[in-house]
Design an enzyme around this catalytic site. Structure first.
Site, mmCIF file in Angstrom:
data_model
loop_
_atom_site.group_PDB
_atom_site.id
_atom_site.type_symbol
_atom_site.label_atom_id
_atom_site.label_comp_id
_atom_site.label_asym_id
_atom_site.label_seq_id
_atom_site.Cartn_x
_atom_site.Cartn_y
_atom_site.Cartn_z
ATOM 1 N N PRO A 64 0.829 -1.205 0.000
ATOM 2 C CA PRO A 64 0.000 0.000 0.000
ATOM 3 C C PRO A 64 0.866 1.259 0.000
ATOM 4 O O PRO A 64 1.911 1.313 0.645
ATOM 5 C CB PRO A 64 -0.791 -0.124 1.296
ATOM 6 N N GLU A 65 0.406 2.264 -0.730
ATOM 7 C CA GLU A 65 1.161 3.512 -0.816
ATOM 8 C C GLU A 65 0.536 4.567 0.086
ATOM 9 O O GLU A 65 -0.463 4.323 0.766
ATOM 10 C CB GLU A 65 1.236 3.951 -2.274
ATOM 11 N N LYS A 67 3.971 5.763 4.885
ATOM 12 C CA LYS A 67 3.238 4.508 4.872
ATOM 13 C C LYS A 67 3.035 3.939 6.274
ATOM 14 O O LYS A 67 2.624 2.792 6.431
ATOM 15 C CB LYS A 67 3.967 3.493 3.994
ATOM 16 N N ASN A 75 5.614 1.963 -5.769
ATOM 17 C CA ASN A 75 5.934 1.559 -7.129
ATOM 18 C C ASN A 75 4.875 1.983 -8.136
ATOM 19 O O ASN A 75 5.181 2.283 -9.292
ATOM 20 C CB ASN A 75 6.134 0.047 -7.199
ATOM 21 N N ARG A 105 12.534 -3.603 -7.267
ATOM 22 C CA ARG A 105 11.117 -3.513 -7.589
ATOM 23 C C ARG A 105 10.943 -3.760 -9.091
ATOM 24 O O ARG A 105 11.862 -3.497 -9.881
ATOM 25 C CB ARG A 105 10.558 -2.138 -7.245
#
Length: 261
Positions: free
Chosen positions: A2-3, A51, A165, A249
């Protein structure tokens, strides 16, 4: 993972439900907090820092949690069935008279003194969603390592907090930046400003959208679209890992719209 916008929305829901109310029961199902009882304390507020989630309680204590890949907080009314996962995945239960907050699969769950929150979030750069976002500090942090790829620099929460990402991928696409461009070769101000603008625009709804079309499969330009045609030029979207293990990533980009430097 989650961002920042997802965490911000979670904190807002938790704050609206629990903020200003007394905890009548707490149950922590992690070894370090197994005997902790916070009943009788008031939930003062729930706030996001990048976050990270910070639940500030009366008496100068803060419950710090982080979702990482699988964690989540769910809210239930008294008597309502819990649906966030099997019981063995519950890590915390916080009850007020009107709500029960259940934390599932939280890989980070700890109790710290509120005045010592910097021990858990002090390493973070400026929060993109904070009303007092320090833009100049974020730019200085990104510019400090000009030879680092812009992808890695944006994802480093020590530079600026909250971006992940999804937004990194979409910002690079929208600005025509190849993922391996160096931070010193791009317009950092435009990159930071667009990142913040996109994240703030998505605070109003749960879906993360950069295309303006909030429908499944149409919400992103490049993110998680490997092998599919670019929405702008029809070139096939490519993908490859970027960064050093274990922090690499998956990157997605259009070779035409984001030419290799």
């Amino acid at each position: 993972m989650p961002e920042g916008d997802t965490v911000w929305r979670a904190c807002k829901r938790l704050d609206q439900a629990l903020g200003g109310h007394e905890l009548i029961e707490t149950d922590f199902r992690v070894p370090t907090l197994a005997t902790t009882d916070l009943s009788g304390r008031t939930m003062l507020e729930v706030v996001a820092k990048g976050k990270h989630l910070l639940m500030r309680l009366s008496g100068g204590l803060t419950i710090h949690s982080h979702f990482r890949m699988d964690g989540s907080w769910h809210l239930y009314r008294p008597g309502e069935s819990w649906k966030g996962g099997p019981d063995h995945q519950v890590r915390a239960v916080l009850r007020t008279a009107d709500w029960t907050a259940v934390g599932y699969r939280l890989p980070v769950l700890e109790l710290v003194a509120t005045e010592q929150e910097d021990t858990v979030v002090g390493h973070l750069g400026p929060d993109l969603l904070s009303p007092d976002f320090d833009r100049e500090l974020a730019l200085a942090n990104l510019a400090a390592e000009p030879e680092r790829t812009i992808s890695e620099a944006l994802l480093d929460q020590r530079n600026l907090a909250g971006i992940g990402n999804f937004y990194r991928t979409e910002v690079c696409f929208l600005l025509g930046l190849h993922p391996w461009r160096t931070a010193g070769s791009v317009d950092l101000a435009a990159t930071v400003d667009l990142s913040r603008r996109l994240m703030k625009a998505n605070l109003r709804h749960a879906a993360q959208v950069t295309t303006g079309v909030d429908r499944p499969g149409q919400r992103s330009y490049a993110f998680e679209r490997p092998g599919k045609p670019c929405r702008r030029c029809r070139t096939t979207i490519r993908t490859a890992p970027i960064g050093e293990p274990p922090r690499e990533r998956v990157s997605y980009w259009c070779p035409t719209c984001q030419p290799e430097p």
